[in-house]
Design an enzyme around this catalytic site. Structure first.
Site, PDB file in Angstrom:
ATOM      1  CB  CYS A  19      -0.952   0.016   1.200  1.00  0.00           C
ATOM      2  SG  CYS A  19      -0.093   0.046   2.787  1.00  0.00           S
ATOM      3  CB  CYS A  59       4.379  -0.358   1.919  1.00  0.00           C
ATOM      4  SG  CYS A  59       3.264  -1.507   2.748  1.00  0.00           S
ATOM      5  CG  ASP A  80      -2.312  14.087 -31.451  1.00  0.00           C
ATOM      6  OD1 ASP A  80      -1.567  15.014 -31.800  1.00  0.00           O
ATOM      7  OD2 ASP A  80      -2.372  12.994 -32.034  1.00  0.00           O
TER       8      ASP A  80
END
Length: 750
Positions: free
Chosen positions: A20, A23, A418
């Site tokens: 997670c 961590c 784009d």
């Protein structure tokens, strides 16, 4: 007085065992406590990028990470190694999930259906449940142990404690013969949350695919020119100043300057434009672009990490790292919710003992708190909505990357598009034919296509594609680089090329005997009518043809037997539905903008045709400039979505809050985007926004229900008003409510 700057080196580490964001934060903080270390840990790619100064060694870095409870290794230089490591994680989770799924079904069945219960059924359920609550649930238990050593608690902690409490209670019940076992709770929670963990592992693996796709674009080998001889070497062995040869169809080894030869180079990787760029001595070329028709010699000017491709790769990497640090709602709440539940469970135990002295009632209350808080519904809130929403999206050709994507789609207010391949078809096609008096439309096209078929220019391919059926043979074919082609077809001399080439050449009556050889400049004897001369001369000139400023189109002229026969207009045409899609995006509250590597006049023409305001057009942009546009908009307070399909869009797609990549584009763009539109149609862009917002609403509703259920039920459990059986039933019902709510997405309509 000059200040001496301590040199810093960069070290990349592969970090294993993180589950997670807490961590990743823990590892990052631990590394940054070392003197002279500046570390950034990316949970999505499981990489730590460390800048090291001073006396810190590589071994010190690895030891520090391992002391935190995780593993650290030096990643392989092979670009695919990260993908292999992610696959290993999925392989580790998959058998656990399969085992849990197989054993959970009979455990839940005999525990919850009285008709299936028999003498000693509880012990049978315990035997079936033990592999699930131990080996299958080991990732949660391991993470809990690591967190406990560092005084932290996450959702893994609550899962582990809930599973352990339900199992311990059930064992106690079976040994004493009093009460009901709750093994189905422990197994169902494990199975559901392993499912979510596997989905998360797959999402992490895909997050690094953009970088691998970009790296795969680079040339592997080059022809190094040394003492007049060509030597095949690895591209990474090139040094600045080296000369190397690029043959037709090969990728350019690195950024450089042409010293010999001329050719047409496909730079669509950078500009997104389908029309190649004509290069000659002193022209700059970019590594990984594809050489066209001619042999060129290039002098390397940038190598390794300094090349344009490497810069794009770094931009994508940095953008993805930023997204990876975004906290998920469940993780943010768990920092408060998990410790609060643990404290409430302990308080329930202590207070019940102090007030009543009844250890059994105290134990029931404490276990009920842990069971009712076990985040089954919370764990299902995101995965089930995501599964149903992404499944419905897949049916519509919309692939959604993950939970963060849904949150991002909910809030965007500007969408940058784009041009080439996104608003336009991305390929040159014949848009218009103007035929001179005395010539037939079909015959002119047939003759022009026959000559162009012998060439290789994209404009010529557009002409050939417009003529169905078999084409006649060509003799005396000739090609003038960057100008045009010529040949004899059915006894008629045909030239197709730039207006300036044909207008300024001395053209004779080529049906007469003694016609000069192909590629030469004949003497003029024929005439050009004033209206045709005026029409051709009015077209502006460039190396690849005449681009009309008003429409952004390219014109080529067909001459037959020394007479101008037709003007062919070739263009990258607007995609069907593009204008309607822009209208729908405005209706959703988004402001559409255009960002392209093409010239300003073409960009404005395309924008006008689809309904984008002139002030919202950004033209002649390199990839890093597209990123700058997105960053500038976001710095001004806008939440930006980016739509693109090319390598030149990858960095901007990763930088934008929401990236939508067309499935008809490059792998690098699709992997850098948060949403992939499989069909590549503009109509799916507003559909993707609507679906993402609908799925996000369902996720919020699920989370609201899951947390609301816990807030309401926890006090009841603490006061002994819910025994573990009722708590387990309530937990199951909350899960059913979450799943049922998620299934409403199956009815989503475009």
């Amino acid at each position: 007085m000059d200040t001496e700057v301590t040199p810093r080196r960069q070290v990349d580490l592969a970090i294993g065992g993180m589950t997670c964001t807490s961590c990743a934060t823990r590892v990052e903080k631990k590394l940054n406590r070392l003197d002279g270390v500046d570390a950034t840990v990316n949970l999505a790619t499981e990489r730590a990028h460390v800048l090291v100064a001073g006396g810190v060694s590589d071994a010190d870095l690895i030891t520090t990470v391992e002391a935190t409870g995780y593993t650290a290794t030096f990643p392989s230089p092979d670009a695919s190694s990260g993908d292999d490591e992610k696959t290993d994680q999925e392989r580790a989770l998959k058998p656990r999930l399969i085992l849990a799924g197989i054993l959970t079904v009979p455990v839940a069945a005999i525990s919850m259906i009285p008709a299936l219960q028999f003498e000693g059924w509880g012990w049978v359920a315990l035997v079936l449940a033990l592999p699930v609550v131990t080996w299958a649930a080991w990732p949660f238990h391991r993470a809990t142990g690591i967190n406990a050593r560092h005084g932290a608690a996450t959702m893994d902690t609550l899962v582990s404690m809930g599973v352990a409490a339900a199992t311990a209670w059930s064992v106690g019940v079976l040994l004493t013969g009093t009460g009901e076992p709750y093994l189905e709770i422990a197994t169902v929670v494990t199975t559901f949350l392993l499912t979510g963990r596997l989905l998360e592992a797959r999402a992490r693996r895909s997050s690094g695919a953009a970088l691998r796709s970009l790296l795969d674009l680079g040339a592997r080998d080059v022809n190094l020119l040394k003492n007049g001889r060509e030597i095949r070497v690895k591209a990474e062995e090139l040094s600045v100043g080296d000369l190397f040869v690029v043959r037709p169809g090969e990728r350019i080894g690195t950024d450089g300057v042409v010293t010999e030869g001329d050719s047409d180079v496909d730079e669509s990787m950078l500009t997104g434009e389908p029309l190649p760029i004509h290069v000659k001595p002193d022209s700059t070329v970019t590594g990984a672009c594809v050489n066209g028709t001619g042999r060129i010699v290039v002098r390397a000017t940038r190598v390794g990490a300094d090349t344009t491709l490497s810069r794009i790769t770094r931009i994508v990497q940095e953008a993805q790292s930023g997204k990876a640090r975004a906290q998920r709602l469940a993780d943010r709440v768990s920092s408060v919710f998990v410790p609060a539940v643990i404290v409430l469970s302990l308080l329930s135990l202590v207070l019940w003992v102090l007030i009543t002295g009844d250890w059994q009632s105290a134990g029931i209350a404490a276990v009920s708190v842990l069971i009712i808080a076990c985040p089954c519904a919370l764990g299902l809130a995101i995965p089930t909505a995501l599964l149903v929403g992404t499944g419905r999206g897949a049916q519509m050709g919309i692939l959604i990357r993950g939970p963060q994507t849904l949150e991002d789609a909910q809030h965007v207010d500007v969408i940058v598009l784009d041009k080439t391949g996104t608003l336009t078809q991305g390929r040159m096609s014949l848009a218009d034919v103007t035929v001179a008096d005395g010539f037939q439309h079909d015959e002119v096209l047939r003759l022009a296509a026959a000559v162009e078929h012998a060439g290789e220019h994209p404009l010529g391919r557009a002409v050939v594609a417009a003529v169905p059926g078999e084409l006649p043979a060509v003799t005396e074919f000739g090609s003038t680089q960057g100008l045009g082609v010529e040949g004899t077809v059915d006894g008629r001399r045909v030239r197709v090329g730039r207006p300036s080439w044909l207008l300024t050449s001395k053209i004779e009556d080529e049906s007469a005997p003694g016609r000069p050889a192909a590629g030469t400049v004949p003497e003029q004897s024929g005439s050009i009518t004033d209206d045709r001369r005026q029409a051709i001369a009015a077209l502006p000139d460039d190396l690849t043809g005449a681009v009309t400023a008003a429409e952004g189109r390219t014109a080529v002229v067909v001459w037959i037997d020394g007479t101008p026969a037709a003007v062919l207009t070739i263009a990258d045409t607007i995609k069907p539905g593009a204008r309607e899609a822009i209208t729908q995006l405005r209706a959703l509250g988004l402001t559409p903008m255009l960002a392209t590597g093409d010239n300003a006049s073409t960009a404005r023409a395309v924008a006008s045709s689809v309904g984008i305001a002139p002030d919202d057009v950004f033209a002649e942009l390199m990839p890093e400039e597209k990123v700058a546009v997105v960053e500038r908009l976001q710095a001004s307070g806008h939440r930006v979505a980016m739509v693109g399909d090319g390598v030149n869009d990858a960095a901007a797609l990763a930088t934008a809050r929401l990236g939508l990549a067309l499935g008809t584009g490059t792998d690098a763009a699709m992997e850098a985007g948060d949403i992939t539109l499989v069909r590549g149609e503009m109509e799916t862009v507003p559909q993707a926004i609507r679906l993402s917002r609908a799925t996000s609403r369902i996720v919020r509703q699920n989370l609201l229900w899951a947390f609301g259920y816990n807030v309401a039920a926890l006090p009841l459990a603490a006061f002994g008003l819910l025994n573990p059986m009722i708590a387990g039933l309530a937990m199951a019902l909350s899960s059913v409510a979450v799943v049922t709510n998620s299934l409403r997405l199956r009815r989503f309509r475009a």
